[in-house]
Scaffold this motif. Structure first.
Motif, PDB file in Angstrom:
ATOM      1  N   VAL A  38      33.434  32.059  35.224  1.00 15.52           N
ATOM      2  CA  VAL A  38      33.171  33.354  35.859  1.00 15.52           C
ATOM      3  C   VAL A  38      34.420  34.230  35.733  1.00 15.52           C
ATOM      4  CG1 VAL A  38      31.495  32.521  37.571  1.00 15.52           C
ATOM      5  CG2 VAL A  38      33.907  32.559  38.156  1.00 15.52           C
ATOM      6  N   ARG A  39      34.209  35.528  35.681  1.00 10.53           N
ATOM      7  CA  ARG A  39      35.344  36.452  35.691  1.00 10.53           C
ATOM      8  C   ARG A  39      35.025  37.589  36.635  1.00 10.53           C
ATOM      9  NH1 ARG A  39      37.137  39.082  30.223  1.00 10.53           N
ATOM     10  NH2 ARG A  39      35.801  40.755  30.967  1.00 10.53           N
ATOM     11  N   THR A  40      35.959  37.895  37.501  1.00  5.64           N
ATOM     12  CA  THR A  40      35.755  38.973  38.471  1.00  5.64           C
ATOM     13  C   THR A  40      36.844  40.025  38.239  1.00  5.64           C
ATOM     14  OG1 THR A  40      37.126  37.862  40.103  1.00  5.64           O
ATOM     15  CG2 THR A  40      34.763  37.380  40.176  1.00  5.64           C
ATOM     16  N   PRO A  41      36.665  41.235  38.780  1.00  4.09           N
ATOM     17  CA  PRO A  41      37.657  42.290  38.526  1.00  4.09           C
ATOM     18  C   PRO A  41      39.044  41.934  39.082  1.00  4.09           C
ATOM     19  CG  PRO A  41      35.646  43.201  39.466  1.00  4.09           C
ATOM     20  CD  PRO A  41      35.524  41.722  39.569  1.00  4.09           C
ATOM     21  N   ILE A  42      40.053  42.522  38.463  1.00  2.00           N
ATOM     22  CA  ILE A  42      41.430  42.301  38.920  1.00  2.00           C
ATOM     23  C   ILE A  42      41.685  43.096  40.196  1.00  2.00           C
ATOM     24  CG2 ILE A  42      43.825  42.861  38.279  1.00  2.00           C
ATOM     25  CD1 ILE A  42      43.073  41.793  35.470  1.00  2.00           C
ATOM     26  N   PHE A  43      40.951  44.188  40.413  1.00  6.55           N
ATOM     27  CA  PHE A  43      41.076  44.871  41.700  1.00  6.55           C
ATOM     28  C   PHE A  43      39.734  44.866  42.419  1.00  6.55           C
ATOM     29  CE2 PHE A  43      39.029  48.898  40.532  1.00  6.55           C
ATOM     30  CZ  PHE A  43      39.193  48.928  39.156  1.00  6.55           C
ATOM     31  N   GLU A  44      39.827  44.801  43.720  1.00  8.72           N
ATOM     32  CA  GLU A  44      38.624  44.752  44.571  1.00  8.72           C
ATOM     33  C   GLU A  44      38.911  45.638  45.785  1.00  8.72           C
ATOM     34  OE1 GLU A  44      35.771  42.743  44.322  1.00  8.72           O
ATOM     35  OE2 GLU A  44      36.337  41.061  43.016  1.00  8.72           O
ATOM     36  N   ALA A  45      37.861  45.910  46.565  1.00 14.28           N
ATOM     37  CA  ALA A  45      38.042  46.643  47.822  1.00 14.28           C
ATOM     38  C   ALA A  45      39.022  45.858  48.701  1.00 14.28           C
ATOM     39  CB  ALA A  45      36.700  46.790  48.528  1.00 14.28           C
ATOM     40  N   SER A  46      40.006  46.559  49.275  1.00  9.00           N
ATOM     41  CA  SER A  46      41.036  45.873  50.078  1.00  9.00           C
ATOM     42  C   SER A  46      40.411  45.012  51.174  1.00  9.00           C
ATOM     43  CB  SER A  46      41.953  46.896  50.738  1.00  9.00           C
ATOM     44  OG  SER A  46      42.524  47.715  49.750  1.00  9.00           O
ATOM     45  N   GLU A  47      39.316  45.519  51.724  1.00  2.67           N
ATOM     46  CA  GLU A  47      38.670  44.833  52.839  1.00  2.67           C
ATOM     47  C   GLU A  47      38.283  43.394  52.489  1.00  2.67           C
ATOM     48  OE1 GLU A  47      34.985  46.643  53.941  1.00  2.67           O
ATOM     49  OE2 GLU A  47      34.708  45.187  55.565  1.00  2.67           O
ATOM     50  N   LEU A  48      37.931  43.176  51.221  1.00  7.11           N
ATOM     51  CA  LEU A  48      37.535  41.828  50.801  1.00  7.11           C
ATOM     52  C   LEU A  48      38.642  40.827  51.102  1.00  7.11           C
ATOM     53  CD1 LEU A  48      35.630  39.842  49.281  1.00  7.11           C
ATOM     54  CD2 LEU A  48      36.832  40.487  47.196  1.00  7.11           C
ATOM     55  N   PHE A  49      39.872  41.226  50.796  1.00 10.71           N
ATOM     56  CA  PHE A  49      40.974  40.270  50.983  1.00 10.71           C
ATOM     57  C   PHE A  49      41.345  40.145  52.458  1.00 10.71           C
ATOM     58  CE2 PHE A  49      41.391  41.876  46.618  1.00 10.71           C
ATOM     59  CZ  PHE A  49      41.066  40.704  45.982  1.00 10.71           C
ATOM     60  N   HIS A  50      41.155  41.230  53.211  1.00  9.11           N
ATOM     61  CA  HIS A  50      41.427  41.136  54.645  1.00  9.11           C
ATOM     62  C   HIS A  50      40.458  40.161  55.287  1.00  9.11           C
ATOM     63  CE1 HIS A  50      44.512  44.200  55.244  1.00  9.11           C
ATOM     64  NE2 HIS A  50      44.042  44.644  54.101  1.00  9.11           N
ATOM     65  N   ARG A  51      39.181  40.276  54.898  1.00  8.81           N
ATOM     66  CA  ARG A  51      38.183  39.384  55.479  1.00  8.81           C
ATOM     67  C   ARG A  51      38.258  38.002  54.848  1.00  8.81           C
ATOM     68  NH1 ARG A  51      32.247  41.028  56.067  1.00  8.81           N
ATOM     69  NH2 ARG A  51      32.401  43.018  54.990  1.00  8.81           N
ATOM     70  N   GLY A  52      38.562  37.970  53.549  1.00  9.21           N
ATOM     71  CA  GLY A  52      38.537  36.715  52.814  1.00  9.21           C
ATOM     72  C   GLY A  52      39.779  35.880  53.020  1.00  9.21           C
ATOM     73  N   VAL A  53      40.911  36.394  52.577  1.00  7.20           N
ATOM     74  CA  VAL A  53      42.136  35.598  52.632  1.00  7.20           C
ATOM     75  C   VAL A  53      42.636  35.473  54.075  1.00  7.20           C
ATOM     76  CG1 VAL A  53      44.505  35.447  51.789  1.00  7.20           C
ATOM     77  CG2 VAL A  53      42.720  36.284  50.287  1.00  7.20           C
ATOM     78  N   GLY A  54      42.395  36.500  54.897  1.00  9.41           N
ATOM     79  CA  GLY A  54      42.729  36.390  56.316  1.00  9.41           C
ATOM     80  C   GLY A  54      43.777  37.370  56.768  1.00  9.41           C
ATOM     81  N   GLU A  55      43.543  37.934  57.941  1.00  6.04           N
ATOM     82  CA  GLU A  55      44.446  38.960  58.480  1.00  6.04           C
ATOM     83  C   GLU A  55      45.815  38.404  58.828  1.00  6.04           C
ATOM     84  OE1 GLU A  55      43.664  42.036  58.589  1.00  6.04           O
ATOM     85  OE2 GLU A  55      41.500  42.214  58.760  1.00  6.04           O
ATOM     86  N   THR A  56      45.896  37.102  59.094  1.00  9.18           N
ATOM     87  CA  THR A  56      47.179  36.570  59.559  1.00  9.18           C
ATOM     88  C   THR A  56      47.980  35.907  58.436  1.00  9.18           C
ATOM     89  OG1 THR A  56      46.203  34.451  60.176  1.00  9.18           O
ATOM     90  CG2 THR A  56      46.300  36.150  61.878  1.00  9.18           C
ATOM     91  N   SER A  57      47.409  35.843  57.246  1.00  7.41           N
ATOM     92  CA  SER A  57      48.152  35.187  56.169  1.00  7.41           C
ATOM     93  C   SER A  57      49.267  36.098  55.667  1.00  7.41           C
ATOM     94  CB  SER A  57      47.200  34.851  55.024  1.00  7.41           C
ATOM     95  OG  SER A  57      46.737  36.040  54.444  1.00  7.41           O
ATOM     96  N   ASP A  58      50.365  35.488  55.220  1.00  9.77           N
ATOM     97  CA  ASP A  58      51.461  36.273  54.630  1.00  9.77           C
ATOM     98  C   ASP A  58      50.954  37.089  53.455  1.00  9.77           C
ATOM     99  OD1 ASP A  58      53.270  35.359  56.359  1.00  9.77           O
ATOM    100  OD2 ASP A  58      54.442  34.163  54.932  1.00  9.77           O
TER     101      ASP A  58
END
Ligand code: HAM
Length: 424
Positions: A38-58
């Motif tokens: 699979v290949r996904t875009p190099i940029f995504e909506a910022s919100e994805l990473f806030h919800r995905g990777v987590g608000e408290t992660s470095d």
């Protein structure tokens, strides 16, 4: 002179060959495991990473490359691959497929605004897998086995697999309470970041680099003692499957990982060799049973891992493992003069299109320096083309290793090369 951005690097020469070799090997390996690319875009909506990777992660609080595009959208260069693949899994409704689980792999650049140092870049390449649709600990074990087998296939000897379990939500909630109780009296002794983490996600205090050597950390409660029966059974099964594959591992309660999405199994594979440097985690991952639903998809368990190509190449160099072959081409064509250019360009093209690597002279060299160039390129055969050859179509083909010379009809050249050179 304009220079490359801090924390990035250019690929050329031997490094490029290593990268291409590893990319090929990954593709072959992933076919064996029956994973889908699979290949996904190099940029995504910022919100994805806030919800995905987590608000408290470095990674999200300090390290993302954020920008606003010309349509006023908040965008982020992906700091890791999991969130994007999860988004794609949901958006493309892969959960609805008859074939489950969905086993995917990816490869590409990631971006983190970190302090660059050896083994730590701002642009780096990850190979990773993400599997959706099963809670079976068999899958955790399979995912852990992929980097291990990949490293072993390449000949790496000094690798160590650390595993831990963060349990399910109930276990983690109990553990969270225990950590809060434990750290409360020491709050003033912790760094500023950890004070924040205490309120938002106390588990991440254990991952703090600043407080790592503080004795308070040593005596903190351990997740493993707070696992409920279901979580304990899951973790025991993962271990038993790893043993069944003869994969050595260590249960290390300190592994909590820097991303917020993990549940149950987490693991890190490290280069355990003296002098490797502080960035010795070659690859890492774990299970994330709540991530798909937290990004808006149906409740679907997941498990995956990613490894850094740069650290892998450093580890190979460190163990003196050579993965690239010496430079060589099959045929070098030498025109005696510019009169033969038309004939030669056609010959070179024909040789290449029949599956052999071939090069020629572009600098109008004399014969002697053309011979030198053919040595530099490691040519197995040399074909010299002069007036006689173009008139008769009988070529003089020289075997560079035995120095034997052959007179070969142009129409029979491919058969001749076929009989003497192995090619794909
Ligand atoms: P991660 O531990 O952040 O996990 O990164 C995985 C690997 O990427 C690291 O072990 C390291 O080899 C490489 N890496 C990370 N940051 C850098 C950097 N700045 N420079 C060079 N190499 C780096 C993840 O990214 C998760 N998405 C893994 C995962 C997949 N978990 C579940 N699925």
């Amino acid at each position: 002179m304009i220079q490359k951005p801090k924390g990035t690097y250019d690929v050329y020469g031997d490094y490029g060959k290593k990268i291409l070799y590893l990319e090929d090997l990954l593709q072959v390996l992933m076919e064996k495991y029956n994973y889908e690319f699979v290949r996904t875009p190099i940029f995504e909506a910022s919100e994805l990473f806030h919800r995905g990777v987590g608000e408290t992660s470095d990674i999200v609080t300090k390290e993302t490359y954020d920008f606003i595009d010309r349509g006023e959208r908040n965008m982020t260069l992906r700091p890791e691959g999991t969130a994007g693949v999860v988004r794609s899994f949901i958006e493309n409704k892969m959960y609805g497929r008859a074939e489950q689980p969905v086993k995917t792999w990816y490869y590409g650049p990631m971006y983190r605004y970190e302090r660059p140092q050896s083994g730590r870049f701002r642009e780096f390449y990850q190979f990773g897998v993400e599997v959706f649709g099963t809670e079976n600990p068999l899958m955790d074990a399979e995912v852990i086995s992929i980097p291990v087998r990949f490293y072993q296939l390449l000949g790496l000897k000094n690798i160590k697999v650390n595993i831990n379990s963060l349990g399910d939500s109930e276990s983690r909630e109990n553990y969270r309470k225990a950590l809060v109780e434990y750290f409360k009296p020491y709050l003033n002794e912790l760094c500023e970041d950890c004070k924040n983490r205490f309120y938002k996600n106390p588990l991440r205090i254990l991952d703090c680099k600043v407080d790592a050597k503080n004795p308070i950390m040593e005596n903190a409660p351990k997740m493993i003692d707070y696992l409920n029966d279901v979580s304990k059974k899951h973790f025991e099964d993962v271990q038993s499957y790893l043993k069944a594959m003869n994969i050595e591992f260590v249960v290390n309660p300190k592994i909590v990982r820097g991303l917020d999405y993990y549940t149950h199994t987490v693991f890190e594979v490290e280069a355990s060799v003296e002098g490797f440097g502080s960035q010795n985690v070659l690859g890492a991952g774990g299970r994330y049973n709540n991530l798909v639903s937290s990004i808006g998809g149906p409740d679907t368990p997941g498990v995956g891992f990613a490894l850094g190509l740069e650290r892998l190449i450093t580890a190979l160099d460190f163990e003196k493992i050579n993965i690239i072959e010496d430079n060589h081409i099959d045929v070098y064509v030498i025109p005696m003069s510019e009169q033969e250019n038309n004939y030669c360009i056609n010959l070179v093209d024909t040789i290449r299109m029949n599956g052999f690597s071939c090069d020629t002279d572009y600098l109008t060299r004399n014969l002697k320096s053309n011979f030198k160039q053919s040595e530099r390129l490691g040519a197995k055969f040399i074909i010299i083309v002069g007036e006689v050859e173009t008139n008769t179509n009988v070529l003089t083909v020289k075997d560079n290793s035995t120095k034997e010379e052959f007179k070969i009809d142009k129409g029979e050249l491919v058969d001749f090369l076929d009989s003497r050179i192995e090619h794909e």
